[in-house]
Design an enzyme around this catalytic site. Structure first.
Site, PDB file in Angstrom:
ATOM      1  N   GLY A  37       0.837  -1.195   0.000  1.00 50.66           N
ATOM      2  CA  GLY A  37       0.000   0.000   0.000  1.00 50.66           C
ATOM      3  C   GLY A  37       0.874   1.248   0.000  1.00 50.66           C
TER       4      GLY A  37
ATOM      5  CB  SER B  11       5.294  -2.943  -2.509  1.00 52.46           C
ATOM      6  OG  SER B  11       5.019  -1.683  -3.041  1.00 52.46           O
ATOM      7  CD1 TRP B  12       2.765  -0.452   3.578  1.00 53.50           C
ATOM      8  CD2 TRP B  12       4.369   1.101   3.614  1.00 53.50           C
ATOM      9  NE1 TRP B  12       2.759   0.128   4.831  1.00 53.50           N
ATOM     10  CE2 TRP B  12       3.729   1.084   4.869  1.00 53.50           C
ATOM     11  CE3 TRP B  12       5.413   1.997   3.401  1.00 53.50           C
ATOM     12  CZ2 TRP B  12       4.092   1.924   5.912  1.00 53.50           C
ATOM     13  CZ3 TRP B  12       5.790   2.844   4.449  1.00 53.50           C
ATOM     14  CH2 TRP B  12       5.129   2.812   5.678  1.00 53.50           C
TER      15      TRP B  12
ATOM     16  CG  ASP C 117       8.799  -2.934  -9.362  1.00 55.68           C
ATOM     17  OD1 ASP C 117       7.969  -2.029  -9.559  1.00 55.68           O
ATOM     18  OD2 ASP C 117       8.889  -3.552  -8.285  1.00 55.68           O
TER      19      ASP C 117
ATOM     20  CG  HIS D  16       5.317  -3.606  -7.772  1.00 57.62           C
ATOM     21  ND1 HIS D  16       6.420  -3.172  -7.073  1.00 57.62           N
ATOM     22  CD2 HIS D  16       4.253  -3.480  -6.922  1.00 57.62           C
ATOM     23  CE1 HIS D  16       6.057  -2.799  -5.857  1.00 57.62           C
ATOM     24  NE2 HIS D  16       4.748  -2.972  -5.747  1.00 57.62           N
TER      25      HIS D  16
END
Length: 320
Positions: A47, A114-115, A269, A297
């Site tokens: 997120g 990711s986050w 990505d 990604h």
């Protein structure tokens, strides 16, 4: 060989779920999957603001792992929904420790993309003694250069038509600071204004995370039931530099010494480009950086899935 790539494990339901009050008025939804008493792991979703999904449970061998997944503050099934109050990186790091203590684990494998990689690194650098191994995907260090890539210049050059739509949703006199402009739209009193802004914000991110066009994925991100919450929380974190000092996760990477790790990074990505994974490798030399030549990604892409499943198997002692 691509035909030998590993796939996700079969669908699995949690063997236990619950809510944990973590203070500040927040209550965190959590679930456990796998085998009670097996190798402990914690999964950190992306997120910020996305929440967990059933597919994310499938990156671990359920016979070898006991995995905790949870919805971060304001996300998914956690309450209060979409709340920005007392919602920072360091609040979530503290929540993780409360969840670990709840589970009774001394140490656990930390897995995030990711986050989720940002949170994984923040947690591991704060509590290195609690981390047995790390599996990371799509490294995002929260630096200004990475925020600028998404929200000022970078990805804009690869998807010019989508970028123009993203920028064009904001009044022309506000386009020099998209984060602040979108904050105002996402906080507007009119729910239709909020919904439209969230759709534009999330569509732009949806475009950058898909290697090949996946309109179903993009549309779900833009218009799903959590769209406004996801956009508001992500905007909140981005406007505040993810509550990190500039370069903090690289400066403190020495605290990861002795923690085995694998990074699975897509070469193409467009959301979190390989530069950050490479920079992290330079200051955490013992990490195994695997750049997937045909990867983007998302964890669901074949090459990314293969790397993640092999990494979780490896740290559970399972032979390829």
């Amino acid at each position: 060989m691509t035909q030998d790539r590993r796939t996700l494990y079969p669908e699995i339901e949690p063997y236990e779920t619950g809510m944990l009050e973590v203070g500040d008025g927040h209550s965190i939804y959590w679930e456990k999957v796998g085998t009670p008493g097996a190798k402990p792991a914690v999964f950190l979703h992306g997120g910020p603001g996305a929440g967990c999904s059933p597919g994310q449970r499938r990156q671990f061998d359920p016979e070898l792992y006991d995995v905790l997944l949870f919805d971060q503050r304001g996300c998914g099934r956690s309450t209060p929904f979409a709340s920005l109050a007392d919602n920072t990186t360091w609040h979530i790091v503290r929540d993780m420790e409360k969840l670990r203590e709840m589970c009774g684990h001394d140490r656990w494998l930390v897995f995030g993309g990711s986050w989720g990689s940002t949170l994984s690194l923040s947690y591991a650098q704060t509590h290195p003694e609690r981390v047995s191994e790390m599996v990371l995907r799509g490294i995002f260090l929260g630096r200004q250069i990475e925020l600028d890539w998404l929200c000022t210049y970078g990805a804009s050059e690869l998807y010019p038509e989508e970028w123009d739509a993203f920028v064009g949703h904001v009044d022309e006199d506000r386009q020099d600071d998209l984060l602040e402009a979108y904050r105002d739209l996402l906080d507007d009193a009119d729910p239709e204004v909020r919904k439209a802004a969230a759709a534009a914000w999330n569509r732009w991110e949806g475009v950058t995370v898909t290697l090949l066009p996946e309109e179903d994925t993009i549309s779900h991100m833009a218009d799903g039931e959590n769209a406004v919450a996801t956009a508001r929380i992500e905007n909140h974190y981005f406007r505040n530099g993810c509550f990190l000092e500039e370069g903090q996760l690289l400066d403190d990477a020495h605290k990861l010494a002795g923690i085995p790790g694998v990074i699975v990074q897509g070469r193409h990505d467009c959301c979190t480009p390989p530069r950050s994974a490479w920079d992290l490798k330079q200051v955490w030399p013992q990490v195994d950086l695997q750049i997937v030549p045909d990867g983007g990604h998302l964890y669901t892409e074949p090459g990314i899935t293969d790397g993640l499943v092999r990494a979780s198997d490896r740290f559970a002692g399972k032979q390829a």
